[in-house]
Design an enzyme around this catalytic site. Structure first.
Site, PDB file in Angstrom:
ATOM      1  N   HIS A 152       0.802  -1.228   0.000  1.00 11.97           N
ATOM      2  CA  HIS A 152       0.000   0.000   0.000  1.00 11.97           C
ATOM      3  C   HIS A 152       0.835   1.278   0.000  1.00 11.97           C
ATOM      4  O   HIS A 152       0.297   2.352  -0.311  1.00 11.97           O
ATOM      5  CB  HIS A 152      -0.923   0.023   1.223  1.00 11.97           C
ATOM      6  CG  HIS A 152      -1.968  -1.046   1.227  1.00 11.97           C
ATOM      7  ND1 HIS A 152      -2.831  -1.250   0.165  1.00 11.97           N
ATOM      8  CD2 HIS A 152      -2.284  -1.988   2.170  1.00 11.97           C
ATOM      9  CE1 HIS A 152      -3.636  -2.260   0.461  1.00 11.97           C
ATOM     10  NE2 HIS A 152      -3.323  -2.734   1.662  1.00 11.97           N
ATOM     11  N   GLY A 160      -2.022   2.000   4.929  1.00 13.63           N
ATOM     12  CA  GLY A 160      -2.403   0.619   5.175  1.00 13.63           C
ATOM     13  C   GLY A 160      -1.345  -0.215   5.866  1.00 13.63           C
ATOM     14  O   GLY A 160      -1.086  -1.348   5.444  1.00 13.63           O
TER      15      GLY A 160
END
Length: 440
Positions: A152, A160
């Site tokens: 991410h 994330g």
């Protein structure tokens, strides 16, 4: 389809013995996001000890990685972002309030600042870069870094639970040798950071199989297929909760077979996020270990250099089970369903078994939805004009890294290890003593 048919482990060319390299740093599992945070690097210690107790380390080359430098990380990330990561600590947060907001890190985000954060990123990123170099030098067929796969992270932003995108950096390393690299993501979350990094190029194809809808990060729709030169080279397979082994195979294998036929990658990177397993703390899929590992087995069968990375996974005993089992799949080694005694044996109570039984939950992926998604993706791939070509040029050298002396890596005498120079490789060093491999 019977389980026997789905998980036949003893046939096909992909089951030939492979040269497997395993990258692990004993300090990686000591890092701590915080008591209420679902990301637990401790899971890496559990997985490592399962790999040790099953004796799998004896069947592969095991390496301690170098710590990735800021110069290596800025091959993708912005200099000010990496500088921020290298300087921020829990003790000086007040001095970085503006930057924390800018870079999406800190108390009010899902990416907290914790002790030795930068060292944590250096470890898992160094593992992935060293693994890529190993493949580039044709010194291994499969390279494994379960501490990596943090998909991410963006160019200038944490996201994330991910700070540095080791996947992008490993792919950039692979692109020095290979004209085309395929990235596959079987984490339950969309691999948005990797897709974004390569969205406008045809040299990297990204394929993500993920939960879509009201679910983090909210990206990865079927129509998101790339832009400019990369148009058609981002493949997204949006799925619903309750995904079973059989349903997953019905979409994964046809799509991957077509990608391998059309794109013809020189190397494959497979992110094996374990949050797509049944019973995950943050996930909602219902895959067994065998169903999840079937993706590894299938991609191994193409006999293309393969980099296996970790990723998500928040029920840590199941993460350890998954990555130990997938290590055995990479090695084509049969292992017992009875978990052998190890330093973290009590984590696997009450059953002390390796394999998981899927939960009795409804599969929201119907035959019709699976067929519709599969058909649209196959049509997208059919429209590509064959594998893109790349003009021949000299191969850039691998990153030159200084070998650390000692490094407190958990060895019996914390000795200095010689640097391997296979094919010009630098950075990682072999675990030369079996006794040291057993110390964590």
């Amino acid at each position: 389809m019977s389980n026997l048919a789905l998980h036949n482990t003893n046939s096909g060319p992909g089951n030939a013995k492979k040269r497997v390299s395993y990258f692990y740093h004993s300090e990686v599992g000591h890092h701590y996001y915080g008591p209420a945070h679902p990301m637990k690097p401790h899971r890496l210690k559990l997985a490592h000890h399962l790999i040790l107790s099953y004796g799998l380390y004896q069947k592969m080359e095991c390496y301690r990685p170098h710590l990735a430098s800021a110069n290596e990380m800025t091959a993708f990330h912005s200099e000010d972002y990496i500088s921020f990561l290298s300087r921020i600590t829990p003790d000086n947060l007040r001095n970085f309030s503006t930057q924390m907001s800018k870079f999406n890190a800190g108390e009010f985000t899902d990416c907290p600042v914790f002790d030795n954060l930068y060292e944590f990123t250096q470890i898992y990123t160094g593992c992935s870069i060293d693994a890529a170099i190993k493949l580039n030098n044709d010194a291994s067929d499969i390279a494994i870094n379960w501490s990596g796969g943090l998909h991410h992270a963006k160019k200038s932003e944490a996201s994330g639970f991910c700070y540095v995108n080791d996947i992008v950096l490993a792919i950039l390393e692979l692109l020095k040798v290979h004209a085309r690299v395929l990235y596959i993501d079987i984490d339950i979350h969309h691999g948005d950071g990797v897709e974004e990094a390569f969205y406008c190029t045809d040299r990297v194809m990204t394929a993500s199989f993920h939960k879509y809808g009201d679910f983090f990060p909210g990206t990865g729709g079927l129509k998101d297929t790339g832009a400019r030169e990369g148009s058609g080279y981002s493949v997204n397979c949006p799925l619903n909760g309750g995904m079973t082994d059989e349903a997953y195979e019905q979409v994964f294998k046809p799509v991957m077979n077509k990608i391998m036929e059309v794109f013809k990658p020189g190397a494959v990177v497979l992110q094996c996020g374990a949050d797509s397993l049944t019973g995950d703390r943050l996930g909602c899929f219902n895959l067994s270990l065998k169903g999840h590992a079937e993706c590894v087995r299938h991609m191994k069968s193409f006999n293309v250099p393969l980099l296996l990375l970790g990723g998500g996974g928040y029920t840590i005993r199941n993460v350890a089970r998954c990555w130990a089992y997938e290590t055995s799949v990479a090695l084509n080694a049969e292992i017992s369903n009875d978990i052998p005694y190890n330093d973290y044996f009590e984590y696997f109570s009450p059953c002390f078994k390796l394999h998981l039984t899927p939960a009795p939950q409804e599969n929201l992926n119907t035959d019709e939805t699976i067929s519709s998604v599969r058909t649209e993706i196959l049509q997208q791939l059919q429209n590509l004009q064959g594998a893109p070509s790349v003009q021949f040029q000299d191969v850039p050298p691998p990153f030159m890294t200084k070998q650390e002396e000692g490094g407190n890596d958990g060895g019996i005498s914390d000795d200095v290890r010689p640097t391997h120079t296979v094919g010009g490789e630098v950075g990682s060093s072999a675990k030369e003593h079996e006794s040291e491999m057993m110390v964590d």
